[in-house]
Design a protein around this motif. Sequence first.
Motif, mmCIF file in Angstrom:
data_model
loop_
_atom_site.group_PDB
_atom_site.id
_atom_site.type_symbol
_atom_site.label_atom_id
_atom_site.label_comp_id
_atom_site.label_asym_id
_atom_site.label_seq_id
_atom_site.Cartn_x
_atom_site.Cartn_y
_atom_site.Cartn_z
ATOM 1 N N HIS A 29 0.895 -1.065 0.319
ATOM 2 C CA HIS A 29 0.337 -0.041 -0.107
ATOM 3 C C HIS A 29 0.735 1.022 0.041
ATOM 4 O O HIS A 29 -0.062 2.245 0.305
ATOM 5 C CB HIS A 29 -0.694 -0.291 1.342
ATOM 6 N N CYS A 64 -8.068 1.339 -4.118
ATOM 7 C CA CYS A 64 -7.054 0.101 -3.965
ATOM 8 C C CYS A 64 -7.577 -1.218 -2.965
ATOM 9 O O CYS A 64 -9.014 -0.138 -2.232
ATOM 10 C CB CYS A 64 -5.964 0.529 -3.297
ATOM 11 N N CYS A 113 -7.996 -1.366 0.346
ATOM 12 C CA CYS A 113 -7.619 -0.688 1.308
ATOM 13 C C CYS A 113 -8.614 0.869 1.580
ATOM 14 O O CYS A 113 -8.685 0.908 2.617
ATOM 15 C CB CYS A 113 -5.768 -0.018 1.519
ATOM 16 N N CYS A 155 -2.294 2.519 -4.819
ATOM 17 C CA CYS A 155 -1.360 2.149 -3.927
ATOM 18 C C CYS A 155 -0.878 1.008 -4.932
ATOM 19 O O CYS A 155 -0.987 0.504 -6.462
ATOM 20 C CB CYS A 155 -2.148 1.005 -2.925
HETATM 21 ZN ZN LIG Z 1 -4.129 0.284 -0.548
#
Ligand SMILES: [Zn+2]
Length: 391
Positions: free
Chosen positions: A248, A259, A261, A266
């Motif tokens: 990340h 992403c 996340c 990332c």
């Molecule tokens: Zn990420």
Amino acid sequence: MTIDDAPRDALRGGPRELLRWVATGAAVSRADLSRLSGLSPSTVSQRVEALISQGLLEEAGAGRSRGGRRPRQLAVPTGGAVVGAIDLGAHHARVGALDLSGRVVQARTLSVRIEDGPEAVLGALLAEVATLVGSDPAASGGSAPGALRGIGIGIPGPVQHSTGRIVSPSRMPGWNGFDVAAFCAGRVDVPVVVDNDANLMALGAHRTAHSELDHAVYIKAGTGIGSGVISSGRLHRGAQGSAGDISHCRVVADPAPPCTCGNAGCLEAVASGAALVTALREQGVPVSDLTGVIRLIDDGDRQATALARQAGRAVGEILAVVVNFFNPQVVAIGGRLADCEPLLASMRATLYERCLPLATQTLLIERVAAGQDVGITGAAHLVIDHVVAAA
Ligand SMILES: [Zn+2]
């Protein structure tokens, strides 16, 4: 149970180091160990006897005489399938039984559906380890010859080192917060050590090909992307176990893809196998998985090759920061994307462009050579280190 890095082993001539010198052939006698460690012959003898009594070393025949009594030759017992190893991926798991030198005795690849959840997946893989080792793990243990000594497990997501718990993995629905070590401890009677797959690849590759080098970075580029760091000859995990997790880190990408996340841009969203599949589909190329992407790249497909180059540049940008900061002797790339030539070429070019000359002067940039068993080899070494430290 997770591995405890006994500080005493940081000292030259700790039991793990003695064992490793014998395993790598650097030492075949007590005299060799004494010379390499700088320890007195009596201290070396004491440690060797302890390792022999634990079944971790054996005396094999007689060494070459330098006048007087022929020295007894030391060896790591080979041949017994005494260490279990699991290298879990998103779609497949490599499961193996290895000996105390880290050599694969038996191994096979199984299809897994990670979305079936940890109990089902790990339960099946532990059963496979038991089959490979040739005994029920719950019934074995102890230090009898041939008994299972422990099981090492690699997980394709972040693992908190102190607990063996999985923390916020990207593509493992139902696994967040799962305590792998505790689950396994309830099913087998031997130590279970858990780490992320990139760390195990790093350990396996380092012990197999680069054990003479102290500082190394290993990138695992497959469906996901991560790295493992060897510092001063040891796996460097950092405070919690997240050292080396480059997935990340933000890279320059326009537009920046979202992403898993929640952020955008990332490395994983740009350069992982999963990202390449997504990007090709968005361009209208009907590709179903990473195997399809690799086939297109091998066939010289223009869109796939351009994406692979972009991915290589992104990996190179992050690696350049790592190399400038950490100054390793070798950077090696493994995982299914490691054979992807356009990716490797642009990663290499970016590294040379972005790194200090002093950092790249003698830097080796290469592929991980250890093949499909590198992860289980690393897992086995994790177990062996743990057993030696406990002994
Ligand atoms: Zn990420």
